[in-house]
Design a protein around this motif. Structure first.
Motif, PDB file in Angstrom:
ATOM      1  N   HIS A   1       0.828  -1.202   0.000  1.00 54.87           N
ATOM      2  CA  HIS A   1       0.000   0.000   0.000  1.00 54.87           C
ATOM      3  C   HIS A   1       0.866   1.257   0.000  1.00 54.87           C
ATOM      4  CE1 HIS A   1      -2.535   3.187   1.751  1.00 54.87           C
ATOM      5  NE2 HIS A   1      -3.516   2.582   1.103  1.00 54.87           N
ATOM      6  N   ARG A   2       1.923   1.252   0.826  1.00 52.60           N
ATOM      7  CA  ARG A   2       2.786   2.429   0.890  1.00 52.60           C
ATOM      8  C   ARG A   2       3.567   2.614  -0.418  1.00 52.60           C
ATOM      9  NH1 ARG A   2       3.651   0.651   6.306  1.00 52.60           N
ATOM     10  NH2 ARG A   2       5.662  -0.267   5.735  1.00 52.60           N
ATOM     11  N   LEU A   3       3.972   1.524  -1.034  1.00 51.55           N
ATOM     12  CA  LEU A   3       4.658   1.631  -2.328  1.00 51.55           C
ATOM     13  C   LEU A   3       3.723   2.195  -3.396  1.00 51.55           C
ATOM     14  CD1 LEU A   3       6.663  -1.730  -2.402  1.00 51.55           C
ATOM     15  CD2 LEU A   3       7.630   0.576  -2.271  1.00 51.55           C
ATOM     16  N   ALA A   4       2.477   1.712  -3.402  1.00 50.33           N
ATOM     17  CA  ALA A   4       1.501   2.236  -4.353  1.00 50.33           C
ATOM     18  C   ALA A   4       1.248   3.717  -4.100  1.00 50.33           C
ATOM     19  CB  ALA A   4       0.198   1.441  -4.255  1.00 50.33           C
ATOM     20  N   ALA A   5       1.158   4.085  -2.826  1.00 46.77           N
ATOM     21  CA  ALA A   5       0.953   5.494  -2.491  1.00 46.77           C
ATOM     22  C   ALA A   5       2.144   6.341  -2.940  1.00 46.77           C
ATOM     23  CB  ALA A   5       0.735   5.641  -0.986  1.00 46.77           C
ATOM     24  N   LEU A   6       3.354   5.786  -2.827  1.00 48.25           N
ATOM     25  CA  LEU A   6       4.552   6.495  -3.279  1.00 48.25           C
ATOM     26  C   LEU A   6       4.492   6.766  -4.778  1.00 48.25           C
ATOM     27  CD1 LEU A   6       7.449   7.552  -2.724  1.00 48.25           C
ATOM     28  CD2 LEU A   6       8.255   5.214  -3.168  1.00 48.25           C
ATOM     29  N   GLU A   7       4.102   5.774  -5.546  1.00 43.12           N
ATOM     30  CA  GLU A   7       4.009   5.938  -7.002  1.00 43.12           C
ATOM     31  C   GLU A   7       2.922   6.944  -7.369  1.00 43.12           C
ATOM     32  OE1 GLU A   7       4.660   5.472 -11.071  1.00 43.12           O
ATOM     33  OE2 GLU A   7       5.883   5.041  -9.311  1.00 43.12           O
ATOM     34  N   LEU A   8       1.781   6.855  -6.705  1.00 46.78           N
ATOM     35  CA  LEU A   8       0.698   7.795  -6.987  1.00 46.78           C
ATOM     36  C   LEU A   8       1.078   9.212  -6.577  1.00 46.78           C
ATOM     37  CD1 LEU A   8      -2.278   5.576  -5.807  1.00 46.78           C
ATOM     38  CD2 LEU A   8      -1.856   6.312  -8.152  1.00 46.78           C
ATOM     39  N   ARG A   9       1.771   9.340  -5.456  1.00 47.03           N
ATOM     40  CA  ARG A   9       2.177  10.665  -4.992  1.00 47.03           C
ATOM     41  C   ARG A   9       3.151  11.320  -5.974  1.00 47.03           C
ATOM     42  NH1 ARG A   9       3.105   9.216  -0.243  1.00 47.03           N
ATOM     43  NH2 ARG A   9       5.357   8.896  -0.392  1.00 47.03           N
ATOM     44  N   SER A  10       3.991  10.504  -6.609  1.00 45.94           N
ATOM     45  CA  SER A  10       4.934  11.065  -7.584  1.00 45.94           C
ATOM     46  C   SER A  10       4.215  11.675  -8.786  1.00 45.94           C
ATOM     47  CB  SER A  10       5.903   9.977  -8.067  1.00 45.94           C
ATOM     48  OG  SER A  10       5.231   9.030  -8.886  1.00 45.94           O
ATOM     49  N   LEU A  11       2.975  11.242  -9.026  1.00 43.59           N
ATOM     50  CA  LEU A  11       2.167  11.775 -10.123  1.00 43.59           C
ATOM     51  C   LEU A  11       1.147  12.793  -9.635  1.00 43.59           C
ATOM     52  CD1 LEU A  11       1.535   8.422 -12.030  1.00 43.59           C
ATOM     53  CD2 LEU A  11       3.059  10.273 -12.728  1.00 43.59           C
ATOM     54  N   GLY A  12       1.194  13.108  -8.349  1.00 44.32           N
ATOM     55  CA  GLY A  12       0.235  14.066  -7.813  1.00 44.32           C
ATOM     56  C   GLY A  12      -1.147  13.482  -7.623  1.00 44.32           C
ATOM     57  N   LEU A  13      -1.245  12.157  -7.500  1.00 46.70           N
ATOM     58  CA  LEU A  13      -2.533  11.497  -7.322  1.00 46.70           C
ATOM     59  C   LEU A  13      -2.691  11.041  -5.877  1.00 46.70           C
ATOM     60  CD1 LEU A  13      -2.575   9.315 -10.573  1.00 46.70           C
ATOM     61  CD2 LEU A  13      -3.552  11.587 -10.228  1.00 46.70           C
ATOM     62  N   ARG A  14      -3.931  10.857  -5.480  1.00 49.70           N
ATOM     63  CA  ARG A  14      -4.206  10.415  -4.115  1.00 49.70           C
ATOM     64  C   ARG A  14      -3.865   8.941  -3.939  1.00 49.70           C
ATOM     65  NH1 ARG A  14      -8.715  13.747  -5.180  1.00 49.70           N
ATOM     66  NH2 ARG A  14      -9.862  11.886  -5.879  1.00 49.70           N
ATOM     67  N   ALA A  15      -3.567   8.573  -2.723  1.00 54.60           N
ATOM     68  CA  ALA A  15      -3.237   7.182  -2.394  1.00 54.60           C
ATOM     69  C   ALA A  15      -4.486   6.305  -2.560  1.00 54.60           C
ATOM     70  CB  ALA A  15      -2.717   7.085  -0.968  1.00 54.60           C
ATOM     71  N   PRO A  16      -4.312   4.991  -2.655  1.00 53.01           N
ATOM     72  CA  PRO A  16      -5.473   4.091  -2.748  1.00 53.01           C
ATOM     73  C   PRO A  16      -6.409   4.305  -1.575  1.00 53.01           C
ATOM     74  CG  PRO A  16      -3.443   2.910  -3.199  1.00 53.01           C
ATOM     75  CD  PRO A  16      -3.039   4.251  -2.722  1.00 53.01           C
ATOM     76  N   ARG A  17      -7.684   4.213  -1.863  1.00 53.32           N
ATOM     77  CA  ARG A  17      -8.681   4.494  -0.809  1.00 53.32           C
ATOM     78  C   ARG A  17      -8.742   3.398   0.237  1.00 53.32           C
ATOM     79  NH1 ARG A  17     -13.766   6.807  -4.435  1.00 53.32           N
ATOM     80  NH2 ARG A  17     -12.670   8.631  -5.274  1.00 53.32           N
ATOM     81  N   THR A  18      -8.519   2.170  -0.185  1.00 56.52           N
ATOM     82  CA  THR A  18      -8.640   1.067   0.737  1.00 56.52           C
ATOM     83  C   THR A  18      -7.396   0.983   1.592  1.00 56.52           C
ATOM     84  OG1 THR A  18      -9.972  -0.140  -0.875  1.00 56.52           O
ATOM     85  CG2 THR A  18      -9.038  -1.405   0.958  1.00 56.52           C
ATOM     86  N   PRO A  19      -7.478   1.173   2.896  1.00 57.92           N
ATOM     87  CA  PRO A  19      -6.297   1.098   3.743  1.00 57.92           C
ATOM     88  C   PRO A  19      -5.836  -0.341   3.901  1.00 57.92           C
ATOM     89  CG  PRO A  19      -8.251   1.357   5.087  1.00 57.92           C
ATOM     90  CD  PRO A  19      -8.706   1.450   3.666  1.00 57.92           C
ATOM     91  N   PRO A  20      -4.598  -0.561   4.228  1.00 54.19           N
ATOM     92  CA  PRO A  20      -4.095  -1.917   4.411  1.00 54.19           C
ATOM     93  C   PRO A  20      -4.723  -2.568   5.634  1.00 54.19           C
ATOM     94  CG  PRO A  20      -2.468  -0.320   5.137  1.00 54.19           C
ATOM     95  CD  PRO A  20      -3.557   0.452   4.512  1.00 54.19           C
ATOM     96  N   ASP A  21      -4.855  -3.882   5.555  1.00 52.76           N
ATOM     97  CA  ASP A  21      -5.424  -4.630   6.702  1.00 52.76           C
ATOM     98  C   ASP A  21      -4.409  -4.666   7.851  1.00 52.76           C
ATOM     99  OD1 ASP A  21      -7.672  -5.033   5.202  1.00 52.76           O
ATOM    100  OD2 ASP A  21      -6.938  -6.943   4.365  1.00 52.76           O
TER     101      ASP A  21
END
Length: 203
Positions: free
Chosen positions: A183-203
């Protein structure tokens, strides 16, 4: 196709860049029109020449018609004055040819000014905007499906220093499917594009 980022800071910078690019192109067009008008102003001597030719032609035409009425020598005088009419025609044609040549130069100069002024901006700005739109669209599509692909993309694209801040061994954590790290890796990639992190938080 997503043109602007979701995060306000990144979106603001993109909008500013777009406005600057549009403003530069507008200034280039204004400069091109100014150059066009300046070059066309050089037609004035040619217009004067053509006008003088028309005046000479008209004067000799009138004189030839008047001379034709002179007894005995009228025809000879009319033919002699006809040479002056031809000279007037030559001046008119020369003036018009000069005006046409100047108009062609003005058009070519205008096109060259637009190309030289706008092309560098378009070659740098437009590919970056198109590339961002494609990356952001694919990232937003992947975010709606799953975080794994975005995490993998972060591992392959993000700097090592950024990855190590997520986990000591992000690749191994991704292979072990550690959801918090993914989840944090995906958020890192999205943040680099100025996009919001995935909505579903990690379990």
């Amino acid at each position: 196709m997503r043109i602007y980022a979701e995060r306000p800071g990144r979106a603001g910078l993109q909008l500013l860049a777009d406005l600057l690019a549009a403003g530069w192109i507008w200034l280039t067009v204004v400069a091109a029109r100014t150059v066009h008008d300046f070059v066309l102003a050089m037609q004035q001597p040619a217009r004067t020449l053509a006008g003088a030719g028309e005046s000479i032609r008209g004067a000799f035409d009138n004189a030839a018609r008047t001379a034709a009425n002179v007894p005995f020598v009228g025809d000879d005088l009319a033919r002699a004055l006809g040479a002056g009419t031809g000279a007037g025609d030559s001046l008119v044609n020369a003036g018009r040819e000069q005006m046409e040549a100047i108009a062609r130069v003005a058009f070519g100069t205008t096109v060259a000014t637009v190309l030289l002024g706008a092309m560098p901006v378009l070659l740098m700005w437009l590919p970056l905007r198109v590339r961002y739109a494609r990356l952001a669209r694919s990232a937003a599509t992947a975010r709606a499906v799953d975080s794994d692909l975005l995490a993998l993309r972060a591992i392959t694209r993000r700097p090592v220093r950024s990855l190590l801040r997520v986990a000591p061994d992000p690749a191994a954590s991704w292979r072990r499917d550690e959801r918090a790290v993914v989840h944090r890796l995906a958020a890192l990639e999205l943040r680099s594009l100025g996009l919001r992190a995935p909505r579903t938080p990690p379990d």
